[in-house]
Design an enzyme around this catalytic site. Structure first.
Site, PDB file in Angstrom:
ATOM      1  N   LYS A 197     -90.872 -47.551 -27.483  1.00 59.05           N
ATOM      2  CA  LYS A 197     -90.773 -48.759 -26.655  1.00 59.05           C
ATOM      3  C   LYS A 197     -92.131 -49.404 -26.489  1.00 59.05           C
ATOM      4  CE  LYS A 197     -90.674 -48.434 -22.201  1.00 59.05           C
ATOM      5  NZ  LYS A 197     -90.258 -48.078 -20.832  1.00 59.05           N
ATOM      6  N   ARG A 199     -93.911 -52.098 -24.130  1.00 63.68           N
ATOM      7  CA  ARG A 199     -93.780 -52.917 -22.924  1.00 63.68           C
ATOM      8  C   ARG A 199     -94.722 -54.107 -23.014  1.00 63.68           C
ATOM      9  NH1 ARG A 199     -91.364 -52.141 -18.252  1.00 63.68           N
ATOM     10  NH2 ARG A 199     -90.982 -49.927 -18.630  1.00 63.68           N
TER      11      ARG A 199
END
Length: 318
Positions: A197, A199
């Site tokens: 992931k 961000r």
């Protein structure tokens, strides 16, 4: 009440329904306190029964509005201290501000440490919480902290519904959640995968790549909280693109702020399992995709063991 249950349990306004369920499990009543506000918003607290020389537990999460609920807790603790309680244990099923646990960029606070400091200063002797966002937050307190786990409740649900074994894979939505996901995978006897992931801003994340095999598997995404559900829905889309047959998720804390409900309803997620550490509105509990499990029994047992000076860790060790 027997001598081994000679303690009092109070509650603020953050999650009264869970507090009532906990005392019912303990076979006692919720102790009487007035927690309200003056017309200008200042919090007023009055303890309506004697606590002199008694061990006291105060159940209060710091969910929305977090600042008011924190102030309620601290003012209640001050009132109990001034009324000569023998000890005061703060029971915070959801510990807010836990995401700000380190400086990831210049000139930002470590708010989790600040909240730990002000709670300790208010006069609590012990802290009980569940599934801290980061385990090291226990070290921010200079008093004992019992970090309970919702995993026995959640894994029991999956096992009872036969969602386990080789046809399933547990997925962590980010690298930080791998130890948590690995523990679930071990109990459910599944393989493990991780979402890479990236961000790009607070409450905004983009799932980029799946590390591990999810093709032709039923996916269970495990996290500690669901806030705006951006990370969760991106992760669900990512595993489906990699060939997963279905996606469901589980998390301890259902923060569900901002666009979370809309995202969940419109997502490819079949089901989301959460607990009642945060009290959900009637609107949220009627959504068919959301299943709420109760953690009252774990907290009731922890309170009983703390009062009797028994082991808490044995609750979670096979």
């Amino acid at each position: 009440m027997g001598k081994d249950m000679d303690f009092l349990v109070f509650s603020g306004n953050s999650n009264k329904s869970l507090a009532v369920e906990i005392v019912q499990k303990l076979g006692m009543r919720l102790s009487d306190a007035t927690v309200t506000q003056f017309s200008d918003g200042e919090i007023f607290v009055r303890i309506n029964e004697s606590v002199r020389g008694r061990d006291v537990f105060v159940i209060q999460s710091s969910n929305y509005p977090a600042d008011r609920h924190l102030m309620e807790l601290m003012i209640m603790v001050d009132a109990l201290r001034r009324a000569s309680a023998n000890s005061v244990t703060a029971v915070m099923p959801y510990f807010g501000y836990a995401r700000q646990d380190r400086t990831v960029e210049p000139r930002v606070p470590i708010t989790a440490k600040l909240v730990a400091n002000i709670l300790t200063t208010s006069g609590i002797d012990r802290m009980v919480t569940m599934d801290l966002h980061a385990g090291q937050i226990q070290g921010f307190f200079d008093i004992p902290v019992d970090n309970l786990y919702a995993s026995p409740i959640i894994t029991k649900y999956f096992i009872e519904n036969k969602m386990m074994g080789d046809d399933y894979v547990v997925v962590s939505p980010d690298a930080g959640g791998v130890p948590r996901a690995r523990a679930y995978a071990k109990v459910l006897q599944t393989s493990l995968a991780i979402i890479d992931k990236r961000r790009i801003a607070p409450n905004e994340a983009k799932a980029m790549y799946v590390v591990g095999n999810v093709k032709d598997k039923h996916v269970i995404i495990i996290d500690d909280m669901i806030d705006t559900a951006g990370t969760l829905t991106e992760a669900a889309n990512a595993v489906l693109e990699m060939g997963a047959l279905s996606v469901r998720a589980a998390a301890t804390h259902a923060v569900l702020s901002g666009p979370a409900i809309e995202r969940i309803v419109n997502s490819c997620l079949e089901e989301i399992i959460v607990t009642n550490t945060i009290e959900l509105s009637k609107e949220k509990t009627t959504i068919s995709k959301i299943k709420v499990l109760s953690v009252a029994e774990i907290f009731a047992e922890a309170i009983k063991r703390i009062h009797k000076k028994e082991s808490i860790s044995s609750l979670f060790v096979n």
